[in-house]
Design an enzyme around this catalytic site. Structure first.
Site, PDB file in Angstrom:
ATOM      1  N   HIS A  32     -10.585  11.317  20.195  1.00 13.67           N
ATOM      2  CA  HIS A  32      -9.249  10.790  20.490  1.00 13.67           C
ATOM      3  C   HIS A  32      -8.399  11.887  21.124  1.00 13.67           C
ATOM      4  CE1 HIS A  32     -10.973   8.413  17.227  1.00 13.67           C
ATOM      5  NE2 HIS A  32     -10.174   7.423  17.574  1.00 13.67           N
ATOM      6  N   HIS A 266      -6.288   6.715  24.041  1.00 13.46           N
ATOM      7  CA  HIS A 266      -6.234   6.839  22.575  1.00 13.46           C
ATOM      8  C   HIS A 266      -7.570   7.262  21.991  1.00 13.46           C
ATOM      9  CE1 HIS A 266      -5.392   5.881  18.353  1.00 13.46           C
ATOM     10  NE2 HIS A 266      -6.586   5.305  18.353  1.00 13.46           N
ATOM     11  N   ARG A 360      -8.698   2.569 -25.645  1.00 12.99           N
ATOM     12  CA  ARG A 360      -7.483   3.016 -24.956  1.00 12.99           C
ATOM     13  C   ARG A 360      -6.566   3.761 -25.920  1.00 12.99           C
ATOM     14  NH1 ARG A 360      -3.061  -1.893 -24.603  1.00 12.99           N
ATOM     15  NH2 ARG A 360      -3.735  -3.027 -26.453  1.00 12.99           N
ATOM     16  N   GLU A 414      -0.451   1.416  -7.158  1.00 11.12           N
ATOM     17  CA  GLU A 414      -1.753   1.975  -7.540  1.00 11.12           C
ATOM     18  C   GLU A 414      -2.375   2.845  -6.446  1.00 11.12           C
ATOM     19  OE1 GLU A 414      -1.222  -1.729 -10.036  1.00 11.12           O
ATOM     20  OE2 GLU A 414      -0.986  -1.243  -7.895  1.00 11.12           O
ATOM     21  N   ASP A 471      -4.798 -13.262 -20.220  1.00  4.95           N
ATOM     22  CA  ASP A 471      -4.376 -13.015 -18.840  1.00  4.95           C
ATOM     23  C   ASP A 471      -5.296 -13.687 -17.824  1.00  4.95           C
ATOM     24  OD1 ASP A 471      -2.037 -11.615 -19.243  1.00  4.95           O
ATOM     25  OD2 ASP A 471      -3.037  -9.676 -19.371  1.00  4.95           O
ATOM     26  N   HIS A 475      -7.242 -10.782 -14.261  1.00  9.29           N
ATOM     27  CA  HIS A 475      -7.085  -9.506 -14.950  1.00  9.29           C
ATOM     28  C   HIS A 475      -8.355  -9.053 -15.665  1.00  9.29           C
ATOM     29  CE1 HIS A 475      -2.936 -10.052 -13.986  1.00  9.29           C
ATOM     30  NE2 HIS A 475      -2.512  -9.079 -14.752  1.00  9.29           N
TER      31      HIS A 475
END
Length: 665
Positions: A32, A266, A360, A414, A471, A475
């Site tokens: 490029h 480009h 967790r 995220e 959920d 999920h």
């Protein structure tokens, strides 16, 4: 040197950068040229006058960072590295995009000296630069170094239209504005061209207004006027409470008589005749390639000498600070070296909760201990810290008013979180980032780049199965474990209970690459002490219990190990002889010797059952053609997790029945 003479040499140097880039692309017949030719004015002005570096010490602590987020323009960076004394020769430039060269198609950190971050996917470099800017602020505040040592340390980014279009830039730049990262300066190479043609085909927003809304300082200039570039960078450095975007209007392929300003410049070589015409138009010998005028080389060498003298002065001031502040020096060394206690495993096992809890939750207990044991650890969650159990209670929050805090609030971002943590890992920290396992889909590009760069960091992914329950399917992760097991350079650990969590964290902290922890929402029963004493989480799999002359092996991963243990107990009461194996990590098990693997999963035993609440892909390697995999090859449903466990066959009773039927067959 007179003013006119100086301007003449600078102009020639800028054109040297343009043509080195174009020559490299032409020789490779790939690449490029347009962006390097259009943004050479900004890049050379920055490197020659503003950027702090020492080419003989690419990792010098006091340096600024330069991030080429528009990584397809890599010949721009390679040309600058060559001119400013980094170990990159003209022969290296001539080997652009060739096998084994120091000049790959996109910049690669750790491969080419002076490349701060691996870039390629557009805006990933910009988002990582936000992490670098955070890291520099945080380090200076935590060690208590005097402001004058670090106040001028900055992260400069060069992005193009593609970076600005990518959603990653929105997430990361919104966060940067909120945190008032005034040490972040972004040059937007606004050439209004992408591969398909004009940006007007797909983009019409006011980028300046967008960044002003984020809380950025917005400057607009002619991006090919060194005087305006100089003035804009000076203003950006003086801004005390905002990151700065310099929107520079440029012409892609600047200097090419026929292709400048078009999409044809480009992503393809200019062509031999156009390149010769470009050289002639810029006052360079048309027949010479990779030509560096002697006065340009001498000018760059003189600037390098000045920068090295400035670096030596900084080093003296830094040394004086270290001598006057031994506590700050000790903390700095602990952070830079990622110092761990020798008895890390022992201390983490001592922090294991006494009652049965979700992995967790036991991970959260580990993190409280780790925050005191490992100063390099920093991190946060994408607005899910209470659910992920990832908040370090005594470590403070990093913010616009507290730069020393070790907890980050990434918001619902995220992808930006993953890339920001890449930047943190590239700076000094040992970061962790957290979200629900299913939302790791949003982080995949960041994790892949972390793996390519061998960045030491930890991903805490909780709610790792259908047990998210009510959920529902959106999920409940099914395919994510298979995705990460397929990713080179990443270790995935799915611990079965609290002691395995402790040892998984210990492995993650001792690693030198990205590590993923897959953790549960639901409570898990702890294994008895006699099993804890022989745990081998760092080997990927180990024997939990085994009968003499066992006729089948039950392999449990993570939360499903408990069902395997319960099923084994029930089947043993019926006279069935079994071995139970915990397999928290395929990656680590594969790294063991053939002898160890045989000791855990002896080839003579063909009857094998693997149980994991995820898709069954890949388990055939461990159970063989005669084995059984109890998994989940469909999406989940919305219901209490115990109801789903029964429906999907993961209760101890259902596993017992399935294994019994299998053994009868």
């Amino acid at each position: 040197m007179g003013c006119c003479k100086h301007k003449e040499i600078v102009k020639k140097a800028i054109n040297t950068v343009r043509l080195l880039a174009a020559d490299g692309v032409q020789k490779a017949n790939s690449g490029h040229p347009g962006m390097p030719m259009g943004s050479a004015d900004f890049a050379f002005t920055l490197w020659s006058k503003f950027l702090r570096f020492d080419p003989q010490r690419p990792d010098w602590l006091g340096r600024d960072r330069f991030v080429l987020s528009a990584g397809h323009g890599s010949m721009l960076l390679y040309s600058l590295l060559h001119l400013f004394g980094y170990p990159l020769s003209l022969d290296d430039l001539k080997s652009f995009r060739q096998l084994g060269s120091k000049t790959p198609g996109h910049p690669e950190h750790g491969h080419t000296a002076g490349v701060e971050v691996t870039t390629g996917p557009l805006a990933s470099g910009l988002a990582s630069a936000v992490g670098m800017a955070i890291g520099l602020k945080q380090l200076a505040a935590r060690i208590g170094a005097p402001q004058e040592l670090f106040k001028d340390q900055r992260v400069y980014v060069l992005s193009g239209d593609g970076c600005i279009m990518e959603g990653t830039s929105h997430e990361a730049c919104s966060l940067a504005g909120h945190l008032k990262l005034n040490n972040l300066i972004l040059f937007y190479d606004d050439n209004k061209i992408t591969i398909e043609g004009s940006t007007s085909l797909a983009m019409s927003e006011d980028v300046g207004a967008r960044f002003a809304a984020y809380g950025w300082n917005v400057l607009k200039i002619n991006g090919q006027c060194p005087r305006q570039i100089d003035a804009a960078l000076t203003l950006a450095k003086a801004c005390k409470d905002k990151p700065t975007i310099i929107i520079g209007t440029t012409t892609i392929g600047y200097g090419a008589p026929n292709l400048a300003g078009t999409s044809k410049s480009h992503g393809a070589p200019l062509g031999e005749e156009e390149l010769k015409a470009t050289k002639a138009a810029l006052g360079f010998p048309p027949e010479e390639s990779f030509f560096v005028p002697q006065e340009v080389r001498e000018f760059c060498q003189a600037r390098v000498a000045e920068k090295q003298a400035e670096a030596a002065q900084w080093d003296q001031a830094f040394q004086a600070w270290q001598e006057s502040c031994p506590e700050g020096k000790a903390l700095l060394e602990a952070i830079l070296n990622k110092t761990l206690p020798a008895d890390l495993e022992k201390q983490l096992l001592a922090a294991v909760p006494q009652k049965d809890v979700a992995s967790r939750a036991s991970s959260g207990a580990m993190l409280q201990a780790i925050s005191k044991l490992v100063p390099a650890v920093v991190g946060g969650s994408a607005d899910l810290a209470p659910s992920n159990n990832t908040y370090m209670k005594e470590a403070g929050d990093f913010s616009a008013t507290d730069r020393a805090g070790r907890n980050f609030h990434f918001g619902v971002r995220e992808l930006a979180m993953g890339l920001v943590c890449n930047g943190l890992a590239l700076t000094y920290a040992l970061p962790y980032s957290a979200t629900f396992m299913v939302f790791s889909d949003y982080m995949k590009p960041a994790i892949r780049l972390a793996a390519i760069q061998k960045l030491h960091q930890v991903y805490v992914f909780t709610h790792d199965s259908y047990a998210v329950g009510e959920d529902g399917a959106t999920h409940e992760p099914i395919e994510q474990l298979a995705m990460f097991r397929s990713l080179p350079g990443v270790t995935l650990l799915r611990p079965a209970e609290s002691h395995e969590v402790a040892l998984a964290w210990a492995y993650a902290l001792r690693a030198d690459h990205p590590v993923i922890l897959s953790l549960t929402r639901q409570a898990l029963p702890n294994l008895p002490q006699e099993v804890v004493e022989k745990m081998a989480v760092d080997k990927g799999a180990y024997v939990v219990s085994s009968d003499e002359d066992f006729q089948a092996i039950l392999i449990g991963s993570g939360s499903e190990l408990a069902a395997c243990c319960a099923a084994a107990q029930a089947l043993r009461a019926q006279g069935v002889k079994l071995r139970v194996v915990s397999m928290p990590s395929w990656d680590l098990f594969e790294a063991q010797s053939a002898e160890y693997q045989e000791s855990v999963l002896p080839s003579a035993c063909r009857k094998r059952v693997a149980v994991e609440a995820a898709c069954t892909m890949g388990w055939s390697k461990y159970v063989g053609d005669e084995g059984l995999v109890i998994g989940l090859d469909h999406f989940g449903e919305s219901a209490p997790y115990k109801v789903l466990a029964d429906k999907y066959g993961f209760t101890p009773e259902k596993v017992t029945a399935a294994v019994a039927d299998y053994l009868k067959a």
